[in-house]
Design a protein around this motif. Structure first.
Motif, PDB file in Angstrom:
ATOM      1  N   THR A 185      37.246  20.048  39.214  1.00  0.00           N
ATOM      2  CA  THR A 185      36.366  21.305  39.047  1.00  0.00           C
ATOM      3  C   THR A 185      36.387  22.060  40.274  1.00  0.00           C
ATOM      4  O   THR A 185      35.387  22.427  40.796  1.00  0.00           O
ATOM      5  N   THR A 192      40.415  33.615  43.100  1.00  0.00           N
ATOM      6  CA  THR A 192      39.986  34.931  42.521  1.00  0.00           C
ATOM      7  C   THR A 192      40.089  36.245  43.325  1.00  0.00           C
ATOM      8  O   THR A 192      39.765  36.102  44.582  1.00  0.00           O
ATOM      9  N   LYS A 246      36.118  40.210  40.020  1.00  0.00           N
ATOM     10  CA  LYS A 246      35.943  39.940  38.569  1.00  0.00           C
ATOM     11  C   LYS A 246      35.516  38.481  38.902  1.00  0.00           C
ATOM     12  O   LYS A 246      35.392  37.916  39.871  1.00  0.00           O
ATOM     13  N   ALA A 247      34.924  38.129  37.691  1.00  0.00           N
ATOM     14  CA  ALA A 247      34.422  36.614  37.687  1.00  0.00           C
ATOM     15  C   ALA A 247      35.534  35.624  37.720  1.00  0.00           C
ATOM     16  O   ALA A 247      36.515  35.885  37.286  1.00  0.00           O
ATOM     17  N   ALA A 248      34.923  34.490  38.622  1.00  0.00           N
ATOM     18  CA  ALA A 248      36.043  33.422  38.926  1.00  0.00           C
ATOM     19  C   ALA A 248      36.133  32.951  37.472  1.00  0.00           C
ATOM     20  O   ALA A 248      35.250  32.693  36.674  1.00  0.00           O
ATOM     21  N   PRO A 249      37.234  32.546  37.053  1.00  0.00           N
ATOM     22  CA  PRO A 249      37.503  31.886  35.576  1.00  0.00           C
ATOM     23  C   PRO A 249      36.681  30.540  35.651  1.00  0.00           C
ATOM     24  O   PRO A 249      36.672  29.821  36.669  1.00  0.00           O
ATOM     25  N   VAL A 250      36.242  29.871  34.578  1.00  0.00           N
ATOM     26  CA  VAL A 250      35.691  28.743  34.481  1.00  0.00           C
ATOM     27  C   VAL A 250      36.774  27.659  33.950  1.00  0.00           C
ATOM     28  O   VAL A 250      37.666  27.829  33.399  1.00  0.00           O
ATOM     29  N   ARG A 251      36.866  26.634  34.593  1.00  0.00           N
ATOM     30  CA  ARG A 251      37.808  25.604  34.603  1.00  0.00           C
ATOM     31  C   ARG A 251      37.316  24.574  33.513  1.00  0.00           C
ATOM     32  O   ARG A 251      36.099  24.235  33.793  1.00  0.00           O
ATOM     33  N   SER A 294      38.615  27.978  42.359  1.00  0.00           N
ATOM     34  CA  SER A 294      39.778  28.768  41.938  1.00  0.00           C
ATOM     35  C   SER A 294      40.152  30.018  42.682  1.00  0.00           C
ATOM     36  O   SER A 294      39.134  30.583  42.952  1.00  0.00           O
ATOM     37  N   PRO A 340      34.290  28.043  40.295  1.00  0.00           N
ATOM     38  CA  PRO A 340      34.456  28.356  38.965  1.00  0.00           C
ATOM     39  C   PRO A 340      33.326  28.927  38.297  1.00  0.00           C
ATOM     40  O   PRO A 340      32.191  28.399  38.369  1.00  0.00           O
ATOM     41  N   GLY A 341      33.375  30.181  37.457  1.00  0.00           N
ATOM     42  CA  GLY A 341      32.300  30.819  36.822  1.00  0.00           C
ATOM     43  C   GLY A 341      31.415  31.676  37.687  1.00  0.00           C
ATOM     44  O   GLY A 341      30.421  32.407  37.023  1.00  0.00           O
TER      45      GLY A 341
END
Length: 198
Positions: A93, A98, A79-84, A96, A118-119
């Motif tokens: 920054t 995942t 799944k997509a890495a969360p945006v911080r 994260s 992230p993202g």
């Protein structure tokens, strides 16, 4: 400033007070201590280099041992890495964790949390290291890390020695300055005062 009043000239006079007929015994002792401090700082350079070299050899051996049983692999994000989100009150920054999947050398499939930018979208490739069972493991030390760490060890050792020598010199100079000031006070107190200069 240049000439006889510049910092270099003052340092030379402090280092070689014997040329001055007004030099006191304490001045000569301070000059001797300063020469010893400079000599000790210079002698500390090869010692720091030797310590850094020994540390490098040890770290290279550790890196070689560290790499045994560790294999590079590629994980793919499930799944997509969360945006911080970073605002004025929060900083950071970094990567994260995942969920991702990867395959070990035997072809077995594994899933787990990997550090991703992230993202990063789902399906993004993330380089990882795994052990013989296919489990995630930290990356082994590298030769470049060993070089960098060894240079830091040598520099920090030399800086620590020099700092200790500077503190020693300043401490002795402070004691000598107090003794010289006390000598001046005693000499001035013993000087006959007639109310006017001779």
């Amino acid at each position: 400033m240049h000439g006889s009043s510049g910092p270099i000239a003052r340092f030379r006079r402090r280092l070689f007070p014997g040329h001055n007929s007004l030099a006191r015994g304490s001045d000569r002792f301070e000059a001797l201590l300063l020469k010893l401090v400079i000599l000790a700082a210079l002698l500390a350079i090869p010692v720091a280099v030797a310590v850094g070299s020994a540390n490098h050899d040890r770290q290279v051996a550790e890196a070689a041992a560290d790499a045994v049983g560790r294999l590079p692999a590629t994980a793919y994000l499930l799944k997509a890495a969360p945006v911080r989100i970073v605002d004025s009150e929060s900083v950071g920054t970094g990567d994260s964790t995942t969920e991702a999947t990867w395959t070990d050398s035997r072809g077995a499939r594994h899933t787990g949390g990997v550090l991703a930018t992230p993202g990063s979208p789902a399906g993004s490739a993330v380089p990882i290291w795994i052990d013989a069972r296919g489990d995630l493991t930290p990356a082994p030390k590298t030769a470049s890390t060993a070089v960098f760490d060894s240079v830091l060890v040598g520099l920090w050792l030399w800086f620590a020695v020099v700092a200790g020598l500077v503190v020693l010199h300043r401490g002795v100079r402070l004691v000598l300055d107090r003794r010289r000031a006390a000598d001046w006070e005693r000499a001035w107190a013993a000087y006959p005062r007639s109310g006017s200069w001779p």
